[in-house]
Design a protein around this motif. Structure first.
Motif, short mmCIF file in Angstrom:
data_model
loop_
_atom_site.label_atom_id
_atom_site.label_comp_id
_atom_site.label_asym_id
_atom_site.label_seq_id
_atom_site.Cartn_x
_atom_site.Cartn_y
_atom_site.Cartn_z
N LEU A 1 -52.61 -7.17 -6.67
CA LEU A 1 -51.25 -7.50 -6.28
C LEU A 1 -50.24 -6.60 -6.99
CD1 LEU A 1 -51.20 -11.43 -6.38
CD2 LEU A 1 -51.63 -9.92 -4.43
N THR A 2 -49.31 -6.07 -6.20
CA THR A 2 -48.20 -5.32 -6.79
C THR A 2 -47.10 -6.35 -7.10
OG1 THR A 2 -47.27 -4.85 -4.60
CG2 THR A 2 -48.70 -3.17 -5.56
N PRO A 3 -46.68 -6.41 -8.36
CA PRO A 3 -45.65 -7.39 -8.73
C PRO A 3 -44.25 -6.93 -8.30
CG PRO A 3 -46.18 -6.05 -10.62
CD PRO A 3 -47.11 -5.62 -9.50
N VAL B 1 -39.59 -11.26 -3.39
CA VAL B 1 -40.13 -12.02 -4.52
C VAL B 1 -40.68 -13.37 -4.05
CG1 VAL B 1 -39.55 -13.15 -6.71
CG2 VAL B 1 -38.71 -10.84 -6.24
N ASP B 2 -39.96 -14.03 -3.15
CA ASP B 2 -40.45 -15.31 -2.60
C ASP B 2 -41.81 -15.12 -1.93
OD1 ASP B 2 -38.18 -16.61 -3.49
OD2 ASP B 2 -37.21 -16.65 -1.52
N LEU C 1 -47.91 -15.50 -2.02
CA LEU C 1 -49.21 -14.82 -1.97
C LEU C 1 -49.98 -14.97 -3.29
CD1 LEU C 1 -48.17 -11.59 -0.07
CD2 LEU C 1 -49.57 -13.46 0.82
N ALA C 2 -49.28 -14.86 -4.41
CA ALA C 2 -49.94 -15.00 -5.71
C ALA C 2 -50.53 -16.39 -5.88
CB ALA C 2 -48.95 -14.69 -6.84
N ALA C 3 -49.92 -17.39 -5.24
CA ALA C 3 -50.45 -18.76 -5.30
C ALA C 3 -51.57 -18.97 -4.29
CB ALA C 3 -49.32 -19.76 -5.06
N ILE C 4 -51.48 -18.33 -3.14
CA ILE C 4 -52.44 -18.57 -2.04
C ILE C 4 -53.79 -17.92 -2.29
CG2 ILE C 4 -52.91 -17.90 0.37
CD1 ILE C 4 -49.93 -18.58 0.92
N ASP D 1 -60.15 -13.54 -6.61
CA ASP D 1 -59.68 -13.24 -7.96
C ASP D 1 -58.54 -12.23 -7.80
OD1 ASP D 1 -61.84 -14.71 -9.04
OD2 ASP D 1 -63.14 -12.94 -8.89
N ILE D 2 -57.42 -12.50 -8.44
CA ILE D 2 -56.31 -11.55 -8.33
C ILE D 2 -56.13 -10.80 -9.64
CG2 ILE D 2 -55.10 -12.78 -6.49
CD1 ILE D 2 -53.11 -13.77 -8.60
#
Length: 181
Positions: free
Chosen positions: A116-118, A138-139, A144-147, A154-155
């Motif tokens: 993931l690109t922050p 950001v939303d 995506l970071a939660a899903i 693994d992220i």
């Protein structure tokens, strides 16, 4: 081993630039479905644009990502995806409440590790194909970071470093995984 690697995350976080670096290094990549759809819709005066009909846009992104994923199954080396099926399905589910994510993600799996690109405000820009603001990006990143973990992925959040160093980071992570198997 599944060698279809997703690079997802924040819009404007450097994914496309990173994928270009991976191409230069000889890796196969798949361009983001959303950008391809926007280009086509703008050329054809279509309405499946995120700022016109986001639901139609998300459905097209899902269709395109499924086709991209099927084509990648024939590749032997690492194949890097600029976004993918989960991104489109997450958008559609967020917009409509339609429980599509789990069903699609089971049938069309990517490599276990998703990069993931922050959010990175210093490099974020808009353009004719990316018209939404940083807060919307950001939303989407937060969703995506939660899903991804709920779907069994693994992220790894990519560090905010130069593009060549980011590519090295990803390739090093994948190399370590391969050696451990």
């Amino acid at each position: 081993m599944n060698r279809s690697v997703l690079i997802s995350g924040c819009s404007g976080g450097g994914k496309s630039t990173l994928l270009q670096e991976l191409v230069v290094r000889g890796h196969a990549v798949v361009e983001e479905p959303g950008r391809r759809i926007v280009k086509q819709e703008l050329e054809d005066d279509g309405a499946a644009l995120p700022w016109v009909d986001m639901v139609a846009f998300a459905r097209r992104a899902i269709e395109m990502a499924i086709a991209d994923h099927a084509a990648a199954c024939e590749q032997t080396g690492w194949m890097f995806f600029d976004r993918g099926l989960v991104d489109g399905a997450a958008a559609l589910q967020h917009l409509t409440g339609e429980p599509i994510l789990e069903k699609l993600s089971v049938a069309h799996r990517y490599h276990q590790t998703v990069f993931l690109t922050p959010p990175w405000p210093e490099i974020y820009t808009t353009d004719p194909e990316r018209r939404h603001g940083f807060d919307e990006a950001v939303d989407e990143y937060d969703r995506l970071a939660a899903i991804y973990p709920t779907l069994g992925y693994d992220i790894i959040i990519l560090p905010k470093i130069a593009v060549a160093d980011r590519a090295d980071f990803i390739l090093d992570c994948l190399s370590r995984e391969t050696r451990q198997q």
